[in-house]
Design an enzyme around this catalytic site. Structure first.
Site, short mmCIF file in Angstrom:
data_model
loop_
_atom_site.label_atom_id
_atom_site.label_comp_id
_atom_site.label_asym_id
_atom_site.label_seq_id
_atom_site.Cartn_x
_atom_site.Cartn_y
_atom_site.Cartn_z
N GLU A 69 30.95 40.47 45.22
CA GLU A 69 28.95 40.07 45.86
C GLU A 69 29.88 40.17 47.52
O GLU A 69 29.25 41.19 48.22
CB GLU A 69 27.97 38.90 45.50
CG GLU A 69 28.00 39.45 44.39
CD GLU A 69 26.81 40.62 44.57
OE1 GLU A 69 26.09 41.36 45.51
OE2 GLU A 69 26.84 40.48 43.46
N HIS A 72 31.01 43.54 48.57
CA HIS A 72 30.14 44.50 49.04
C HIS A 72 29.36 43.95 50.27
O HIS A 72 29.07 45.15 51.30
CB HIS A 72 28.74 44.46 48.20
CG HIS A 72 28.52 44.68 47.17
ND1 HIS A 72 28.53 45.96 46.76
CD2 HIS A 72 28.15 44.37 46.37
CE1 HIS A 72 28.75 46.38 45.63
NE2 HIS A 72 28.28 45.05 45.12
ZN LIG Z 1 28.51 44.67 42.99
#
Ligand SMILES: [Zn+2]
Length: 239
Positions: A69, A72
């Site tokens: 995460e 991202h």
């Molecule tokens: Zn992802």
């Protein structure tokens, strides 16, 4: 997000875990404790060591999801979007990204960053195990190498799985970005969501035959695809 607890702040982003973690973390630990080597610690004794290793593996697994995460989020921040929070769920996390991502190339890059980070981490751990584990097989070696092996292969699976083009998974976001370079954002979302729902349906049918987990994941994807489609439509219908 309701019913969640903030556990940290990284890059200025609140990191939250959902309350269901209280059940899920022990459940994963329990699974790792029961699985035979090299996929678990069933042959490791005494019990206290076995459960401690299994719990540590479960915690590190969720740390891996967090790395995914953050990959991202890091790119989103670099592209000028802001992140409200990162929430960790049952089978992954969600980065709540604010601001419009209207550049398909940037969105595709951002979507790809997560699976790429999981893949790099997974391959790194498998290589570490391969190079440094003195035993001929992971199953016979030091228990720490079992942990490294488990985390390595799950990260590789996580990367592959996320690349399936089933919106709202990362692969589906990449697909939407590709579509959005040729049509409107809303239309691209609709098409990607439809592909996601069809794949979820097929996955659910296969799941009924082979694994209950797959059925759960299929339901999760189906609901996610419908939800995001609704969200995008309502956001853009205001203009
Ligand atoms: Zn992802």
């Amino acid at each position: 997000m309701n019913n969640s607890l903030q556990i940290a702040r990284i890059l200025g982003i609140p990191i939250k875990v959902h309350i269901s973690f209280l059940f899920i973390l022990p459940f994963f630990a329990w699974m790792f404790a029961l699985q035979p080597e090299p996929y678990g610690f069933a042959g490791t004794g005494p019990d206290i060591l076995r459960y401690a290793l299994a719990l540590a593996t479960a915690i590190l697994l969720f740390a891996s999801v967090l790395v995914h995460e953050l990959a991202h989020s890091y790119l989103s921040l670099r592209y000028g979007a802001s992140i409200r929070e990162i929430s960790l769920y049952l089978i992954g996390g969600v980065s709540a990204i604010e601001g419009e991502l209207t550049d398909p190339v940037k969105e595709a890059t951002m979507a790809f960053a997560g699976p790429l980070s999981s893949l790099i981490l997974g391959i790194f751990l498998l290589v570490v195990n391969y190079l440094f584990n003195p035993a001929a097989s992971t199953a016979e070696g030091n228990v720490l190498f079992i942990m490294i092996f488990i985390l390595g292969y799950i990260n590789v699976i996580l990367a592959m799985f996320n690349l399936i083009p089933a919106f709202p998974m990362d692969g589906g976001r990449i697909l939407r970005a590709l579509l959005a370079s040729r049509m409107g954002f809303v239309e691209a979302t609709e098409k990607a969501a439809t592909v996601g729902k069809i794949l979820a349906f097929v996955m659910g049918l296969i799941g009924l035959l082979i694994s209950f987990w797959l059925v759960l994941i299929a339901i999760f994807i189906y609901m996610g695809a419908s939800g995001e489609e609704r969200q995008v439509k309502s956001r853009y219908s205001r203009y």
